[in-house]
Design a protein around this motif. Structure first.
Motif, short mmCIF file in Angstrom:
data_model
loop_
_atom_site.label_atom_id
_atom_site.label_comp_id
_atom_site.label_asym_id
_atom_site.label_seq_id
_atom_site.Cartn_x
_atom_site.Cartn_y
_atom_site.Cartn_z
N PHE A 178 -13.98 -8.74 87.86
CA PHE A 178 -12.89 -8.75 86.90
C PHE A 178 -13.17 -9.64 85.70
O PHE A 178 -12.25 -9.94 84.95
N LEU A 179 -14.41 -10.07 85.52
CA LEU A 179 -14.73 -10.91 84.37
C LEU A 179 -14.59 -10.10 83.08
O LEU A 179 -14.99 -8.94 83.03
N PRO A 180 -14.04 -10.71 82.04
CA PRO A 180 -13.94 -10.00 80.76
C PRO A 180 -15.33 -9.70 80.20
O PRO A 180 -16.25 -10.52 80.31
N GLU A 181 -15.47 -8.53 79.62
CA GLU A 181 -16.75 -8.12 79.03
C GLU A 181 -16.70 -8.32 77.52
O GLU A 181 -15.74 -7.92 76.87
N ILE A 182 -17.75 -8.93 77.01
CA ILE A 182 -17.87 -9.21 75.58
C ILE A 182 -19.18 -8.60 75.09
O ILE A 182 -20.23 -8.81 75.68
N LYS A 183 -19.10 -7.88 73.97
CA LYS A 183 -20.30 -7.33 73.34
C LYS A 183 -20.68 -8.26 72.21
O LYS A 183 -19.90 -8.48 71.28
N LEU A 184 -21.88 -8.80 72.30
CA LEU A 184 -22.33 -9.81 71.35
C LEU A 184 -23.57 -9.32 70.61
O LEU A 184 -24.51 -8.84 71.24
N TYR A 185 -23.53 -9.43 69.31
CA TYR A 185 -24.69 -9.12 68.47
C TYR A 185 -25.29 -10.44 68.03
O TYR A 185 -24.62 -11.25 67.40
N ASN A 228 -12.72 -6.86 61.19
CA ASN A 228 -12.15 -7.08 62.51
C ASN A 228 -13.16 -7.68 63.48
O ASN A 228 -12.93 -7.67 64.67
N GLN A 229 -14.27 -8.18 62.96
CA GLN A 229 -15.27 -8.81 63.80
C GLN A 229 -15.33 -10.30 63.50
O GLN A 229 -14.92 -10.75 62.44
N ALA A 231 -13.88 -18.55 70.16
CA ALA A 231 -13.87 -17.22 69.55
C ALA A 231 -13.66 -16.13 70.61
O ALA A 231 -12.90 -15.18 70.39
N ILE A 232 -14.31 -16.28 71.75
CA ILE A 232 -14.15 -15.30 72.83
C ILE A 232 -12.72 -15.33 73.36
O ILE A 232 -12.11 -14.29 73.58
N ASN A 233 -12.18 -16.54 73.56
CA ASN A 233 -10.80 -16.64 74.04
C ASN A 233 -9.82 -16.02 73.04
O ASN A 233 -8.88 -15.32 73.43
N HIS A 234 -10.05 -16.27 71.78
CA HIS A 234 -9.20 -15.69 70.73
C HIS A 234 -9.28 -14.16 70.79
O HIS A 234 -8.27 -13.47 70.71
N LEU A 235 -10.48 -13.66 70.95
CA LEU A 235 -10.71 -12.22 71.04
C LEU A 235 -10.00 -11.64 72.26
O LEU A 235 -9.33 -10.62 72.17
N LEU A 236 -10.09 -12.30 73.40
CA LEU A 236 -9.47 -11.81 74.63
C LEU A 236 -7.95 -11.88 74.55
O LEU A 236 -7.26 -10.97 75.02
N LEU A 237 -7.42 -12.95 73.97
CA LEU A 237 -5.97 -13.06 73.82
C LEU A 237 -5.45 -11.96 72.90
O LEU A 237 -4.37 -11.42 73.12
N LYS A 238 -6.22 -11.67 71.88
CA LYS A 238 -5.84 -10.59 70.97
C LYS A 238 -5.84 -9.26 71.72
O LYS A 238 -4.95 -8.44 71.53
N CYS A 269 -10.54 -3.79 67.76
CA CYS A 269 -9.98 -4.59 66.68
C CYS A 269 -9.96 -6.06 67.08
O CYS A 269 -9.39 -6.42 68.09
N VAL A 270 -10.62 -6.89 66.29
CA VAL A 270 -10.68 -8.31 66.56
C VAL A 270 -10.37 -9.04 65.27
O VAL A 270 -10.80 -8.65 64.20
N VAL A 271 -9.62 -10.11 65.36
CA VAL A 271 -9.27 -10.88 64.18
C VAL A 271 -10.51 -11.56 63.62
O VAL A 271 -11.36 -12.06 64.37
N ALA A 272 -10.63 -11.58 62.30
CA ALA A 272 -11.79 -12.19 61.68
C ALA A 272 -11.63 -13.71 61.67
O ALA A 272 -10.65 -14.25 61.20
N VAL A 273 -12.61 -14.38 62.26
CA VAL A 273 -12.66 -15.83 62.26
C VAL A 273 -14.11 -16.18 61.92
O VAL A 273 -15.02 -15.77 62.60
#
Length: 173
Positions: A64-71, A124-125, A145-152, A163-167
């Motif tokens: 159940f870990l959140p998945e993040i795609k990172l470039y 949105n990235q 940044a990941i937490n912000h992305l997940l909360l969003k 869609c991710v808020v730009a930070v």
């Protein structure tokens, strides 16, 4: 509810045990009732703990870990590039599942070692600049940044992350 759960396990026949060993099961029921009465809330906590352990065994939290795609981009050597990927993966192991993608448009988070003004990231990235070797401050910024992305993401009803808020954290000299 309990009977339906017990009978859902194939190969275990609780009714058969009741028919073949009625005295044993009656004695166990008597023991359990007395034990539960004398134990009070301890037995409920004990049962809850065992239930949680069984649940974590059957469905580990890593499922159940959140998945993040990172470039990740850098102007450094391929060896340092791989070392940086491994460092990020190791730091967030057990907290997030990080997938490194080669296409900028597929990513949720863009991480780089230098600022390239010509990078065409979408509004949105998220763009995070890091140092090599990574510092604790870099890890904390990535985590924020990941937490912000997940909360969003939690605020959206869809499961895809489009869609991710730009930070941006850009160090200017």
């Amino acid at each position: 509810m309990d009977d339906r759960l017990l009978f859902s396990f194939p190969g275990i026949h609780f009714t058969q045990d009741n028919e073949t060993h009625p005295y044993y099961l009656a004695q166990f029921k008597k023991f359990w009732e007395e034990f539960s009465h004398n134990s009070g809330t301890w037995i409920k906590g004990h049962f809850d703990m065992h239930s949680l352990l069984l649940y974590s065994y059957l469905l580990p939290e890593t499922n159940f870990l959140p998945e993040i795609k990172l470039y990740l981009y850098t102007d450094l050597s391929p060896l340092l590039f791989e070392h940086t990927k491994n460092s990020i993966n190791n730091y967030f192991l057990g907290k997030y599942t990080i997938h490194f993608v080669s296409d900028l448009k597929e990513s949720d988070l863009i991480v780089g070692t230098v600022h390239y003004p010509e990078i065409d990231f979408q509004e949105n990235q998220t763009l995070i600049l890091i140092q090599i070797p990574l510092t604790q401050n870099d890890y904390e910024h990535l985590d924020e940044a990941i937490n912000h992305l997940l909360l969003k993401d939690m605020g959206r009803s869809t499961t895809s992350r489009t869609c991710v808020v730009a930070v941006c954290r850009i160090q200017c000299e």
